[in-house]
Each structure stands twice: as structure tokens, then as C-alpha cells.
Design a protein around this motif. Structure first.
Motif, PDB file in Angstrom:
ATOM      1  N   PHE A   2      -3.113  -0.913  -2.894  1.00  0.00           N
ATOM      2  CA  PHE A   2      -1.998  -1.781  -2.548  1.00  0.00           C
ATOM      3  C   PHE A   2      -2.499  -2.828  -1.570  1.00  0.00           C
ATOM      4  CE2 PHE A   2       1.669   0.525  -4.276  1.00  0.00           C
ATOM      5  CZ  PHE A   2       1.138   1.796  -4.475  1.00  0.00           C
ATOM      6  N   THR A   3      -1.965  -4.031  -1.677  1.00  0.00           N
ATOM      7  CA  THR A   3      -2.339  -5.069  -0.710  1.00  0.00           C
ATOM      8  C   THR A   3      -1.484  -4.949   0.543  1.00  0.00           C
ATOM      9  OG1 THR A   3      -0.832  -6.608  -1.830  1.00  0.00           O
ATOM     10  CG2 THR A   3      -3.160  -6.676  -2.463  1.00  0.00           C
ATOM     11  N   SER A   4      -0.303  -4.357   0.401  1.00  0.00           N
ATOM     12  CA  SER A   4       0.596  -4.134   1.527  1.00  0.00           C
ATOM     13  C   SER A   4       0.618  -2.649   1.859  1.00  0.00           C
ATOM     14  CB  SER A   4       2.003  -4.612   1.176  1.00  0.00           C
ATOM     15  OG  SER A   4       2.938  -4.146   2.121  1.00  0.00           O
ATOM     16  N   ALA A   5       0.849  -2.352   3.137  1.00  0.00           N
ATOM     17  CA  ALA A   5       0.935  -0.956   3.557  1.00  0.00           C
ATOM     18  C   ALA A   5       2.361  -0.420   3.426  1.00  0.00           C
ATOM     19  CB  ALA A   5       0.454  -0.819   5.004  1.00  0.00           C
ATOM     20  N   ARG A   6       3.257  -1.234   2.923  1.00  0.00           N
ATOM     21  CA  ARG A   6       4.640  -0.777   2.687  1.00  0.00           C
ATOM     22  C   ARG A   6       4.688  -0.100   1.317  1.00  0.00           C
ATOM     23  NH1 ARG A   6       8.235  -2.705   6.376  1.00  0.00           N
ATOM     24  NH2 ARG A   6       7.462  -4.330   7.767  1.00  0.00           N
ATOM     25  N   VAL A   7       4.189   1.100   1.289  1.00  0.00           N
ATOM     26  CA  VAL A   7       4.016   1.856   0.053  1.00  0.00           C
ATOM     27  C   VAL A   7       5.145   2.856  -0.081  1.00  0.00           C
ATOM     28  CG1 VAL A   7       2.491   3.479  -1.135  1.00  0.00           C
ATOM     29  CG2 VAL A   7       1.529   1.545   0.148  1.00  0.00           C
ATOM     30  N   PRO A   8       5.745   2.958  -1.261  1.00  0.00           N
ATOM     31  CA  PRO A   8       6.840   3.919  -1.426  1.00  0.00           C
ATOM     32  C   PRO A   8       6.358   5.356  -1.285  1.00  0.00           C
ATOM     33  CG  PRO A   8       6.230   2.955  -3.538  1.00  0.00           C
ATOM     34  CD  PRO A   8       5.518   2.177  -2.480  1.00  0.00           C
ATOM     35  N   TYR A   9       7.243   6.201  -0.796  1.00  0.00           N
ATOM     36  CA  TYR A   9       6.940   7.618  -0.592  1.00  0.00           C
ATOM     37  C   TYR A   9       6.406   8.254  -1.879  1.00  0.00           C
ATOM     38  CZ  TYR A   9       7.827  12.517   0.653  1.00  0.00           C
ATOM     39  OH  TYR A   9       7.706  13.859   0.910  1.00  0.00           O
ATOM     40  N   SER A  10       6.980   7.858  -2.997  1.00  0.00           N
ATOM     41  CA  SER A  10       6.616   8.462  -4.281  1.00  0.00           C
ATOM     42  C   SER A  10       5.190   8.140  -4.702  1.00  0.00           C
ATOM     43  CB  SER A  10       7.581   7.993  -5.371  1.00  0.00           C
ATOM     44  OG  SER A  10       7.554   6.580  -5.477  1.00  0.00           O
ATOM     45  N   ALA A  11       4.573   7.145  -4.090  1.00  0.00           N
ATOM     46  CA  ALA A  11       3.211   6.764  -4.468  1.00  0.00           C
ATOM     47  C   ALA A  11       2.161   7.725  -3.922  1.00  0.00           C
ATOM     48  CB  ALA A  11       2.907   5.354  -3.983  1.00  0.00           C
ATOM     49  N   TYR A  12       2.520   8.465  -2.895  1.00  0.00           N
ATOM     50  CA  TYR A  12       1.546   9.383  -2.278  1.00  0.00           C
ATOM     51  C   TYR A  12       1.452  10.660  -3.106  1.00  0.00           C
ATOM     52  CZ  TYR A  12       1.755   6.229   1.697  1.00  0.00           C
ATOM     53  OH  TYR A  12       1.691   5.115   2.497  1.00  0.00           O
TER      54      TYR A  12
END
Length: 125
Positions: free
Chosen positions: A102-112
Motif C-alpha cells: 500500500f502507498t498509504s498506511a491507512r489500511v483496512p483492518y481486513s487487509a491484515y
């Protein structure tokens, strides 16, 4: 292999500091984003801070000015330096990672997709 393992939790007085570490040793991949979440007793799990492999960070409002997240790409590790701790910071702290980039650190919880077992951090006098 590749499962994050947290360390560094403990008991500290208000105003003190803790440094949490998270490493996924033995992995054949590198995380694109790593994050710290926390869950207080009876509360929902919430984001504390996240960081991309490129160094972009996202901190919760409660963490800004007090906490610092960093990442060591070579070690597949992330760190959370917590200063000026308050009793309301008491929680189990979880490390999470995703192989996705991701280029942004605003990653959705579901991505982890990789989670550690958690480490307890207690702030009390």
C-alpha cells in the motif's frame, strides 16, 4: 513461520514509557504494512499505529505526539515506542502484518492476514 511475535509489554507508571517489538522470523516474505492494534478489557480492538515498508505512517489521534512506530524491513519487524503513558493506554497490544503493498498506511483492518498473540501493557501507579 512468518507469524508475528510481540515482546516488550509490562507494567509502567503513568508518564512512563514502553517499547514494544514485533518480529516475524523465519519468513520467506516481507510485510508491506505492519501495524499495532490494542484491545482494552471489554472494548473493541482499535488501531494504534501503522507503517508501510516505504516508511509512511498513520497514527490514531490518541497516539499522536506520544507514540512512534518504526519498521525494519530487513528483519520484518516493527516497533512501537510509547511515551507519556496514561492509564487509558492499558490494553493488550497486537502486532499485525500484510504482504500486500500500500502507498498509504491507512489500511483496512481486513487487509491484515498475520496477527501476533498480543502482549499486555499496563499503566498504573
Amino acid at each position: 513461520q512468518g507469524q508475528p511475535v510481540e515482546s516488550g509489554g509490562g507494567l509502567v507508571q503513568p508518564g512512563g514509557s514502553l517499547r514494544l517489538s514485533c518480529a516475524a522470523s523465519g519468513s520467506s516474505f516481507r510485510f508491506g504494512v505492519m501495524a499495532w492494534y490494542r484491545q482494552a478489557l471489554g472494548q473493541q480492538r482499535e488501531l494504534v499505529a501503522a507503517i508501510t515498508s516505504g516508511g509512511t505512517t498513520n497514527l490514531a489521534d490518541s497516539a499522536k505526539g506520544r507514540f512512534t512506530i518504526s519498521m525494519d524491513n530487513a528483519k520484518n519487524a516493527a516497533y512501537l515506542q510509547m511515551d507519556s503513558l496514561k492509564p487509558e493506554d492499558t490494553a493488550v497490544y497486537y502486532c499485525a502484518g500484510t504482504r500486500r503493498r500500500f502507498t498509504s498506511a491507512r489500511v483496512p483492518y481486513s487487509a491484515y492476514d498475520s496477527w501476533g498473540q498480543g502482549t499486555q501493557g499496563t499503566v498504573s501507579s
